[in-house]
Design a protein around this motif. Structure first.
Motif, mmCIF file in Angstrom:
data_model
loop_
_atom_site.group_PDB
_atom_site.id
_atom_site.type_symbol
_atom_site.label_atom_id
_atom_site.label_comp_id
_atom_site.label_asym_id
_atom_site.label_seq_id
_atom_site.Cartn_x
_atom_site.Cartn_y
_atom_site.Cartn_z
ATOM 1 N N LEU A 48 11.377 6.746 -5.551
ATOM 2 C CA LEU A 48 10.816 7.792 -4.694
ATOM 3 C C LEU A 48 10.712 9.124 -5.428
ATOM 4 C CD1 LEU A 48 12.720 6.863 -1.414
ATOM 5 C CD2 LEU A 48 10.320 6.396 -1.970
ATOM 6 N N GLU A 102 10.674 8.450 3.916
ATOM 7 C CA GLU A 102 10.574 7.228 4.712
ATOM 8 C C GLU A 102 9.181 6.632 4.652
ATOM 9 O OE1 GLU A 102 13.060 5.496 6.020
ATOM 10 O OE2 GLU A 102 14.242 7.004 4.940
ATOM 11 N N ARG A 159 9.046 4.639 1.510
ATOM 12 C CA ARG A 159 9.774 3.380 1.683
ATOM 13 C C ARG A 159 8.951 2.373 2.474
ATOM 14 N NH1 ARG A 159 15.176 3.539 0.382
ATOM 15 N NH2 ARG A 159 15.986 5.625 -0.113
ATOM 16 N N ARG A 160 8.316 2.853 3.529
ATOM 17 C CA ARG A 160 7.514 1.948 4.357
ATOM 18 C C ARG A 160 6.375 1.333 3.555
ATOM 19 N NH1 ARG A 160 2.851 1.982 6.695
ATOM 20 N NH2 ARG A 160 2.415 4.166 6.136
ATOM 21 N N TYR A 218 6.112 0.910 0.275
ATOM 22 C CA TYR A 218 6.651 -0.052 -0.691
ATOM 23 C C TYR A 218 6.989 -1.374 -0.005
ATOM 24 C CZ TYR A 218 7.397 3.181 -4.665
ATOM 25 O OH TYR A 218 7.246 4.029 -5.734
ATOM 26 N N THR A 219 7.637 -1.286 1.131
ATOM 27 C CA THR A 219 8.041 -2.495 1.849
ATOM 28 C C THR A 219 6.830 -3.315 2.262
ATOM 29 O OG1 THR A 219 10.037 -1.390 2.670
ATOM 30 C CG2 THR A 219 9.317 -3.360 3.847
ATOM 31 N N VAL A 229 13.994 -0.335 -2.805
ATOM 32 C CA VAL A 229 13.482 1.018 -3.009
ATOM 33 C C VAL A 229 14.690 1.912 -3.275
ATOM 34 C CG1 VAL A 229 12.175 2.941 -2.050
ATOM 35 C CG2 VAL A 229 11.569 0.589 -1.423
ATOM 36 N N ASP A 231 16.150 5.955 -4.538
ATOM 37 C CA ASP A 231 15.773 7.368 -4.584
ATOM 38 C C ASP A 231 15.301 7.769 -5.972
ATOM 39 O OD1 ASP A 231 16.283 7.834 -1.905
ATOM 40 O OD2 ASP A 231 18.374 8.377 -2.258
#
Length: 287
Positions: free
Chosen positions: A254, A261, A264-265, A267-268, A275, A277
């Motif tokens: 990140l 967030e 993260r979303r 990437y997921t 994921v 930091d």
């Protein structure tokens, strides 16, 4: 997540390029055409896929600016969504401009000067002295070079921790000479056979060939690839599908354009196995 080898991207992972490469994209288009895109739009192009090469992202951003000037009334999110739907990359950007009538399309093509964009980008990014050395010519203007504004993200102790446990390689879209500069600044020494740069393969991310080749050279059964874009994760997913003899993990950081967030979303959604930091969390994650 037990692995034998860790392969690292450079930009957004080892060094912060927000005020270097990404700044050069924005300012190159502005210098050549008097209008440009913002940082959020740069990330939208990255997310669309196929823009591991920042020169090509610059050319695509210029197409967007020129097409809008000629009557393509489309916000950048719609433009980049259409690029993603068409498979990503510069050719997809060209296809979106095809929505224009033939005469405005022709005007866009006449104004679109990739050579000028390239030399402007390199002059801004490298600065005058490095431009003369690496481009072997005179820069179009004098500049200090944004390459000197790349804070190091990877700590020395992280390098030591990773090398104690794993083979370490590099897979980057940078040209080899620019990769050397970044790796020297970071203090990460990687043998030529354990790294891939723009000069070593034509396909670019998310094509799996380079990552699979590194896995073979390491004789690794399980490989973690760490990057800052969705295409980095897609590269690991493609390698895992292509190479039945090994397992590949895609790890997003990140510290690039994807943050918080929302990062993260995203990437997921493309299948990231983890994921973090920043890159310095890797030793604990892979322990």
């Amino acid at each position: 997540m037990q692995v034998d080898a860790v392969v690292l991207d450079i930009d957004g992972v080892l060094v912060d390029v927000a005020d270097s490469y990404r700044r050069a994209i924005i300012e190159s288009v502005d210098r050549v055409y008097g209008r440009t895109i913002d940082r959020d739009a740069v990330q939208a192009f990255k997310d669309a896929g196929g823009f591991n090469n920042d020169w090509e992202l610059t050319y695509a951003a210029a197409l967007f600016v020129l097409a809008n000037r000629e009557g393509l009334h489309m916000e950048v999110d719609e433009f980049t969504d259409r690029i993603a739907e068409a498979g990503g990359g510069l050719e997809a950007a060209k296809s979106v401009v095809g929505d224009l009538p033939s005469v405005p399309q022709a005007r866009v093509r006449d104004q679109w000067d990739t050579d000028r964009l390239h030399e402007t980008f390199q002059a801004l990014y490298l600065g005058s002295d490095l431009y003369r050395e690496l481009e072997e010519g005179e820069p179009p203007f004098e500049a200090d070079g944004y390459i000197h504004d790349e804070p190091v993200l990877l700590k020395a102790e992280t390098i030591d921790d990773l090398r104690k446990e794993f083979d370490v390689g590099v897979l980057t879209g940078r040209p080899a000479a620019e990769a050397d500069i970044a790796l020297d600044r970071v203090g990460l020494d990687v043998a030529d056979e354990h790294r891939f740069t723009m000069d070593d393969w034509e396909e670019g991310k998310p094509h799996p060939r380079a990552l699979v080749t590194l896995a073979e050279r390491f004789d690794a059964e399980r490989v973690a690839f760490v990057g800052d874009t969705l295409d980095d994760v897609r590269t690991a997913r493609n390698a895992d599908e292509h190479d039945e003899d090994r397992v590949y993990y895609g790890i997003g950081v990140l510290t690039g354009g994807l943050t918080g967030e929302e990062g993260r979303r995203k990437y997921t959604e493309v299948g990231a196995d983890a994921v973090v930091d920043d890159v310095n969390e890797l030793p604990e994650l892979l322990e």
